[in-house]
Design a protein around this motif. Sequence first.
Motif, PDB file in Angstrom:
ATOM      1  N   GLU A  53      24.698 -17.390 -20.987  1.00 55.15           N
ATOM      2  CA  GLU A  53      23.996 -18.164 -19.659  1.00 55.15           C
ATOM      3  C   GLU A  53      22.512 -18.638 -19.322  1.00 55.15           C
ATOM      4  O   GLU A  53      22.236 -19.679 -18.890  1.00 55.15           O
ATOM      5  CB  GLU A  53      24.557 -17.803 -18.011  1.00 55.15           C
ATOM      6  CG  GLU A  53      24.017 -18.189 -17.450  1.00 55.15           C
ATOM      7  CD  GLU A  53      25.157 -17.151 -15.889  1.00 55.15           C
ATOM      8  OE1 GLU A  53      24.984 -17.657 -15.429  1.00 55.15           O
ATOM      9  OE2 GLU A  53      26.151 -15.924 -16.513  1.00 55.15           O
ATOM     10  N   ASN A  57      20.124 -22.124 -18.766  1.00 55.45           N
ATOM     11  CA  ASN A  57      19.971 -21.761 -17.439  1.00 55.45           C
ATOM     12  C   ASN A  57      18.194 -22.838 -17.529  1.00 55.45           C
ATOM     13  O   ASN A  57      18.191 -23.509 -17.191  1.00 55.45           O
ATOM     14  CB  ASN A  57      19.496 -20.866 -16.384  1.00 55.45           C
ATOM     15  CG  ASN A  57      20.952 -20.756 -15.638  1.00 55.45           C
ATOM     16  OD1 ASN A  57      21.952 -21.541 -15.473  1.00 55.45           O
ATOM     17  ND2 ASN A  57      21.573 -19.503 -15.416  1.00 55.45           N
ATOM     18  N   LEU A  60      19.206 -26.629 -18.153  1.00 52.52           N
ATOM     19  CA  LEU A  60      19.353 -27.109 -17.012  1.00 52.52           C
ATOM     20  C   LEU A  60      17.828 -27.689 -16.269  1.00 52.52           C
ATOM     21  O   LEU A  60      18.195 -28.949 -15.445  1.00 52.52           O
ATOM     22  CB  LEU A  60      20.260 -26.173 -16.435  1.00 52.52           C
ATOM     23  CG  LEU A  60      21.894 -26.796 -16.536  1.00 52.52           C
ATOM     24  CD1 LEU A  60      23.104 -25.730 -15.668  1.00 52.52           C
ATOM     25  CD2 LEU A  60      22.521 -28.090 -16.380  1.00 52.52           C
ATOM     26  N   GLU A  61      17.472 -26.026 -15.984  1.00 53.85           N
ATOM     27  CA  GLU A  61      16.194 -27.338 -15.449  1.00 53.85           C
ATOM     28  C   GLU A  61      15.048 -27.676 -16.044  1.00 53.85           C
ATOM     29  O   GLU A  61      14.329 -28.103 -15.077  1.00 53.85           O
ATOM     30  CB  GLU A  61      15.534 -25.393 -15.178  1.00 53.85           C
ATOM     31  CG  GLU A  61      15.797 -24.029 -14.663  1.00 53.85           C
ATOM     32  CD  GLU A  61      15.394 -22.763 -15.090  1.00 53.85           C
ATOM     33  OE1 GLU A  61      13.853 -22.885 -15.315  1.00 53.85           O
ATOM     34  OE2 GLU A  61      15.270 -21.958 -14.565  1.00 53.85           O
ATOM     35  N   PHE A  64      18.244 -31.141 -15.627  1.00 54.92           N
ATOM     36  CA  PHE A  64      18.984 -31.184 -14.858  1.00 54.92           C
ATOM     37  C   PHE A  64      19.097 -33.258 -14.162  1.00 54.92           C
ATOM     38  O   PHE A  64      20.044 -33.258 -13.335  1.00 54.92           O
ATOM     39  CB  PHE A  64      19.323 -30.180 -13.375  1.00 54.92           C
ATOM     40  CG  PHE A  64      18.107 -31.037 -12.692  1.00 54.92           C
ATOM     41  CD1 PHE A  64      18.204 -31.333 -11.675  1.00 54.92           C
ATOM     42  CD2 PHE A  64      16.448 -30.132 -12.550  1.00 54.92           C
ATOM     43  CE1 PHE A  64      16.914 -31.997 -10.140  1.00 54.92           C
ATOM     44  CE2 PHE A  64      15.799 -30.285 -11.814  1.00 54.92           C
ATOM     45  CZ  PHE A  64      15.956 -30.911 -10.936  1.00 54.92           C
ATOM     46  N   LEU A  88      16.943 -28.844  -8.656  1.00 51.82           N
ATOM     47  CA  LEU A  88      18.107 -28.110  -9.323  1.00 51.82           C
ATOM     48  C   LEU A  88      18.661 -27.596  -8.449  1.00 51.82           C
ATOM     49  O   LEU A  88      20.204 -27.405  -8.543  1.00 51.82           O
ATOM     50  CB  LEU A  88      17.024 -27.481 -10.309  1.00 51.82           C
ATOM     51  CG  LEU A  88      17.567 -25.956 -10.745  1.00 51.82           C
ATOM     52  CD1 LEU A  88      18.234 -27.084 -11.980  1.00 51.82           C
ATOM     53  CD2 LEU A  88      16.897 -25.684 -11.561  1.00 51.82           C
ATOM     54  N   LYS A  89      18.281 -27.046  -7.061  1.00 51.06           N
ATOM     55  CA  LYS A  89      19.477 -26.965  -6.051  1.00 51.06           C
ATOM     56  C   LYS A  89      19.953 -27.071  -6.257  1.00 51.06           C
ATOM     57  O   LYS A  89      21.467 -26.917  -5.191  1.00 51.06           O
ATOM     58  CB  LYS A  89      18.605 -25.541  -4.657  1.00 51.06           C
ATOM     59  CG  LYS A  89      19.500 -25.258  -3.733  1.00 51.06           C
ATOM     60  CD  LYS A  89      18.457 -24.738  -2.707  1.00 51.06           C
ATOM     61  CE  LYS A  89      19.468 -24.236  -1.938  1.00 51.06           C
ATOM     62  NZ  LYS A  89      20.968 -24.249  -1.648  1.00 51.06           N
ATOM     63  N   ARG A  92      22.670 -27.732  -8.141  1.00 57.08           N
ATOM     64  CA  ARG A  92      23.826 -26.129  -8.525  1.00 57.08           C
ATOM     65  C   ARG A  92      24.601 -26.392  -7.810  1.00 57.08           C
ATOM     66  O   ARG A  92      25.908 -25.744  -7.693  1.00 57.08           O
ATOM     67  CB  ARG A  92      22.965 -25.077  -8.919  1.00 57.08           C
ATOM     68  CG  ARG A  92      22.206 -24.970  -9.508  1.00 57.08           C
ATOM     69  CD  ARG A  92      21.906 -23.634  -9.539  1.00 57.08           C
ATOM     70  NE  ARG A  92      20.407 -23.478 -11.068  1.00 57.08           N
ATOM     71  CZ  ARG A  92      21.313 -23.472 -12.800  1.00 57.08           C
ATOM     72  NH1 ARG A  92      22.051 -22.978 -12.262  1.00 57.08           N
ATOM     73  NH2 ARG A  92      20.136 -23.084 -12.925  1.00 57.08           N
ATOM     74  N   ASP A  93      24.342 -26.471  -6.214  1.00 59.87           N
ATOM     75  CA  ASP A  93      25.411 -27.002  -4.846  1.00 59.87           C
ATOM     76  C   ASP A  93      26.590 -28.225  -5.436  1.00 59.87           C
ATOM     77  O   ASP A  93      27.375 -27.703  -4.896  1.00 59.87           O
ATOM     78  CB  ASP A  93      24.662 -27.801  -3.735  1.00 59.87           C
ATOM     79  CG  ASP A  93      23.924 -26.253  -3.225  1.00 59.87           C
ATOM     80  OD1 ASP A  93      23.888 -24.938  -3.755  1.00 59.87           O
ATOM     81  OD2 ASP A  93      22.456 -26.169  -2.508  1.00 59.87           O
ATOM     82  N   ASP A  96      29.616 -27.076 -11.066  1.00 56.48           N
ATOM     83  CA  ASP A  96      29.268 -26.322 -11.984  1.00 56.48           C
ATOM     84  C   ASP A  96      28.999 -26.108 -13.015  1.00 56.48           C
ATOM     85  O   ASP A  96      29.278 -27.508 -13.409  1.00 56.48           O
ATOM     86  CB  ASP A  96      30.957 -25.509 -11.501  1.00 56.48           C
ATOM     87  CG  ASP A  96      30.846 -25.037 -10.564  1.00 56.48           C
ATOM     88  OD1 ASP A  96      30.351 -24.042  -9.343  1.00 56.48           O
ATOM     89  OD2 ASP A  96      32.392 -25.070  -9.478  1.00 56.48           O
TER      90      ASP A  96
END
Length: 116
Positions: A53, A57, A60-61, A64, A88-89, A92-93, A96
């Motif tokens: 994970e 992550n 993704l950072e 994204f 990024l937030k 993620r919202d 998934d």
Amino acid sequence: MVNRGAILIKYREPAIRWINETDPYDEQFEIGAKDLQQDRTVYLVSEDVVDGEEAVNRWLEANFEEVFEHELGGWYTDPSLWPSRRTLKMFRDWFDVEYHSVIIDMEGGQIVDDDL
């Protein structure tokens, strides 16, 4: 096995709401979560990316924005319809993320990139 990992994006409620509310041509258009889970984009990445994970992550950072734009563009090619401030937030919202470290090529032939 192929020396790649896979990242799959699963749409969450805010993304589904955006798809349904944004269509400029069809007010009757309605798509649900079940519809969106039938056929998802698979992002092939370095096998190191899916080494847990924390590694996912970090990837993704760094990536994204490209993934976000690809997903938005798959629905509406006009960027003026996209959310203007994509963070990024927000990613993620809206999504998934699944990741898989074992990719087996059952065809055995050459893999061809259709975009090249």
